[in-house]
Design an enzyme around this catalytic site. Structure first.
Site, PDB file in Angstrom:
ATOM      1  CE  LYS A   6      -4.478   0.852   0.149  1.00 29.85           C
ATOM      2  NZ  LYS A   6      -5.543  -0.039  -0.360  1.00 29.85           N
TER       3      LYS A   6
HETATM    4  P1  NAD Z   1     -13.107   7.662  -2.490  1.00 30.26           P
HETATM    5  O1  NAD Z   1     -12.088   8.645  -2.190  1.00 30.26           O
HETATM    6  O2  NAD Z   1     -13.578   7.508  -3.886  1.00 30.26           O
HETATM    7  O3  NAD Z   1     -14.412   7.906  -1.569  1.00 30.26           O
HETATM    8  C1  NAD Z   1     -14.363   7.980  -0.168  1.00 30.26           C
HETATM    9  C2  NAD Z   1     -15.720   8.463   0.322  1.00 30.26           C
HETATM   10  O4  NAD Z   1     -15.719   8.443   1.751  1.00 30.26           O
HETATM   11  C3  NAD Z   1     -16.034   9.894  -0.088  1.00 30.26           C
HETATM   12  O5  NAD Z   1     -17.428  10.007  -0.355  1.00 30.26           O
HETATM   13  C4  NAD Z   1     -15.669  10.706   1.145  1.00 30.26           C
HETATM   14  O6  NAD Z   1     -16.336  11.948   1.240  1.00 30.26           O
HETATM   15  C5  NAD Z   1     -16.128   9.734   2.218  1.00 30.26           C
HETATM   16  N1  NAD Z   1     -15.527   9.989   3.515  1.00 30.26           N
HETATM   17  C6  NAD Z   1     -14.246  10.305   3.815  1.00 30.26           C
HETATM   18  N2  NAD Z   1     -14.104  10.484   5.132  1.00 30.26           N
HETATM   19  C7  NAD Z   1     -15.313  10.259   5.671  1.00 30.26           C
HETATM   20  C8  NAD Z   1     -15.819  10.285   6.988  1.00 30.26           C
HETATM   21  N3  NAD Z   1     -15.025  10.585   8.012  1.00 30.26           N
HETATM   22  N4  NAD Z   1     -17.119   9.981   7.181  1.00 30.26           N
HETATM   23  C9  NAD Z   1     -17.927   9.692   6.138  1.00 30.26           C
HETATM   24  N5  NAD Z   1     -17.501   9.653   4.876  1.00 30.26           N
HETATM   25  C10 NAD Z   1     -16.231   9.938   4.646  1.00 30.26           C
HETATM   26  O7  NAD Z   1     -12.559   6.258  -1.931  1.00 30.26           O
HETATM   27  P2  NAD Z   1     -12.972   4.785  -2.364  1.00 30.26           P
HETATM   28  O8  NAD Z   1     -12.044   4.346  -3.425  1.00 30.26           O
HETATM   29  O9  NAD Z   1     -14.441   4.711  -2.591  1.00 30.26           O
HETATM   30  O10 NAD Z   1     -12.572   3.983  -1.043  1.00 30.26           O
HETATM   31  C11 NAD Z   1     -13.462   3.844   0.054  1.00 30.26           C
HETATM   32  C12 NAD Z   1     -13.009   2.689   0.923  1.00 30.26           C
HETATM   33  O11 NAD Z   1     -12.966   1.488   0.154  1.00 30.26           O
HETATM   34  C13 NAD Z   1     -11.589   2.831   1.518  1.00 30.26           C
HETATM   35  O12 NAD Z   1     -11.553   2.219   2.779  1.00 30.26           O
HETATM   36  C14 NAD Z   1     -10.740   2.038   0.547  1.00 30.26           C
HETATM   37  O13 NAD Z   1      -9.529   1.594   1.128  1.00 30.26           O
HETATM   38  C15 NAD Z   1     -11.674   0.904   0.242  1.00 30.26           C
HETATM   39  N6  NAD Z   1     -11.347   0.196  -0.991  1.00 30.26           N
HETATM   40  C16 NAD Z   1     -11.292   0.872  -2.169  1.00 30.26           C
HETATM   41  C17 NAD Z   1     -11.008   0.162  -3.330  1.00 30.26           C
HETATM   42  C18 NAD Z   1     -11.002   0.825  -4.673  1.00 30.26           C
HETATM   43  O14 NAD Z   1     -10.947   0.104  -5.672  1.00 30.26           O
HETATM   44  N7  NAD Z   1     -11.113   2.126  -4.774  1.00 30.26           N
HETATM   45  C19 NAD Z   1     -10.752  -1.216  -3.268  1.00 30.26           C
HETATM   46  C20 NAD Z   1     -10.840  -1.865  -2.036  1.00 30.26           C
HETATM   47  C21 NAD Z   1     -11.147  -1.146  -0.912  1.00 30.26           C
END
Ligand code: NAD
Length: 421
Positions: free
Chosen positions: A107
């Site tokens: 990561k």
């Molecule tokens: P992103 O940046 O696209 O979206 C994150 C969302 O969470 C946004 O809407 C943001 O406003 C919101 N957010 C941030 N802090 C917050 C808080 N304190 N309370 C409420 N909402 C909050 O990110 P993403 O890619 O959608 O990732 C989200 C989660 O999924 C993370 O934990 C990431 O590690 C995990 N994840 C992502 C992927 C991927 O392919 N993008 C894969 C596996 C896991």
């Protein structure tokens, strides 16, 4: 445990240890996973649009590569720190093992607030970060991907920077690229699709109907938006979603397509949206405690704390975010018979389709989305069935079962390869 005391890497280590003990493994078999194989900290200076200089901290942690090249996303967030990145790298090792793809775990991240950076500044920070981690990444060494606040555009800059350094195009250096530069169209929605498939697999096993199921989703980014839209297409009622600015609630179900259009087009926050009379504003705290069938945390770690777990009213928690539930909270949810589908299973769709993108890049091939989505469902369902089987046989939680399946596979690989020298 307060926010300051919470350490995701300590939580990761305790859960690994518990899985090792439940498998009856001697500590020597998995001791090696307690420390990441490599931790790189870099400094990233950029000249900002106003001519001033800012220096950011960046990280790349490579946890384990016994089963294949290191693989994991890159996060841009003000709270990024080494323990968070170590935990996220460790979870990647387990996730890739659980879904049986030939990768280890890594990561990366930059401690910055992208909402305060212009596109030019984001590009500079990304190019400088890529240059700084270039010695340790590579198509067969370590392949970055998107995570919180990073996207296909940022992956394109990583690809371009790395290719410029090497003197030829190397699309497989990064996954989550746009289709036009050897990306896989289905990658952007893959994590959310995987969440939907996990919900379907769970409800199939329980012989429950998805139609009319009420769902609340914390986090309306890449993962939360796609999960919401696909689950709505399956007949679920998405009654609440939230982002960092707060949430929206409508007991008859929100119009997810409209919300996506609003957030996507304006890079806007949900709280800025003009609402109809049936929709109310709610806080993130309220969203986590809503009386719904399924709660999907899709934002960050450490959201379902002990206090939230005591007051949570959903019957099922399907973890789309990495590490949203603390260990203490997990125990409370188990005691309260609230089913938790663990992150390393339910959000594995992203890394699975990243793997497909990388395979296509290596072969200069292009698959149809139908093939990608079919193969994604097969791999996720196979992993789900293994988790279910261990859950039934060993009478453990789904999280423990997933950790046991994943850890066992890594330990077997390590034993066959031996420890160098
Ligand atoms: P992103 O940046 O696209 O979206 C994150 C969302 O969470 C946004 O809407 C943001 O406003 C919101 N957010 C941030 N802090 C917050 C808080 N304190 N309370 C409420 N909402 C909050 O990110 P993403 O890619 O959608 O990732 C989200 C989660 O999924 C993370 O934990 C990431 O590690 C995990 N994840 C992502 C992927 C991927 O392919 N993008 C894969 C596996 C896991």
């Amino acid at each position: 445990m307060s926010k300051e005391e919470y350490n995701p890497y300590s939580e990761f280590l305790l859960t690994i240890d518990e899985a090792g003990q439940k498998l009856g493994l001697p500590k020597d078999d998995y001791k090696i996973l307690e420390k990441p194989e490599r931790e790189l900290k870099v400094s990233i200076p950029i000249e900002k649009d106003d001519g001033s200089v800012e220096v950011y901290d960046g990280y790349r942690v490579q946890h384990c590569n016994s089963r294949g090249p290191y693989k994991g996303g890159v996060r841009y967030h003000p709270d990024v720190n080494i323990d968070e990145i170590k935990a996220l790298a460790g979870w990647m090792t387990l996730k890739c093992s659980l879904v049986d793809i030939p990768y280890g775990g890594a990561k990366g991240g930059i401690q910055c607030d992208p909402s305060e950076l212009s596109q030019t500044e984001l590009k500079k920070i990304t190019r400088r970060y890529t240059t700084m981690i270039e010695p340790i990444i590579g198509i067969d060494k370590d392949i970055p991907a998107p995570d919180v606040n990073t996207n296909a555009q940022i992956m394109s800059w990583i690809y371009d920077t790395y290719s410029m350094i090497k003197g030829h195009n190397i699309p497989g250096i990064v996954t989550g690229k746009p289709r036009i530069i050897e990306g896989c169209l289905a990658r952007e929605g893959a994590t959310g699709r995987g969440v939907m498939i996990t919900v379907e697999n769970l409800f199939d096993k329980l012989e429950k109907e998805l139609e009319g199921t009420t769902i609340a989703i914390q986090g309306f980014g890449n993962v939360g938006q796609v999960a919401a839209e696909l689950l709505q297409e399956k007949g679920c009622k998405i009654v609440a979603v939230s982002d960092v600015s707060g949430g929206l609630y409508n007991e008859d179900g929100l119009d997810i397509v409209k919300l996506r259009e609003f957030v996507g087009a304006n890079r806007a926050h949900l709280s800025e949206m003009e609402k109809d009379s049936e929709t109310q504003n709610i806080t993130n705290d309220e969203l986590l405690r809503l009386d719904v069938d399924i709660l999907i945390p899709a934002a960050l770690e450490n959201q379902i704390t002990e206090q939230v777990a005591k007051e949570l009213k959903a019957d099922y928690v399907v973890e789309a975010a990495n590490g949203p539930t603390t260990r203490d909270a997990d125990l409370i949810l188990e005691e309260r018979n609230i089913t938790v589908m663990p992150d390393i299973l339910s959000n594995a769709g992203g890394v699975i389709v990243s793997y497909f993108e990388w395979v296509q890049n290596k072969e200069s091939a292009r698959w149809e989305d139908e093939k990608t989505n079919r193969k994604l469902r097969n791999l996720l369902t196979e992993a789900f069935n293994q988790v279910w089987q261990t859950y039934e046989e060993k009478q453990v939680s789904f999280r423990m079962s997933a950790y046991m399946v994943a850890l066992n596979r890594i330990v077997e690989t390590k034993k066959i390869r031996g420890i160098f020298p």
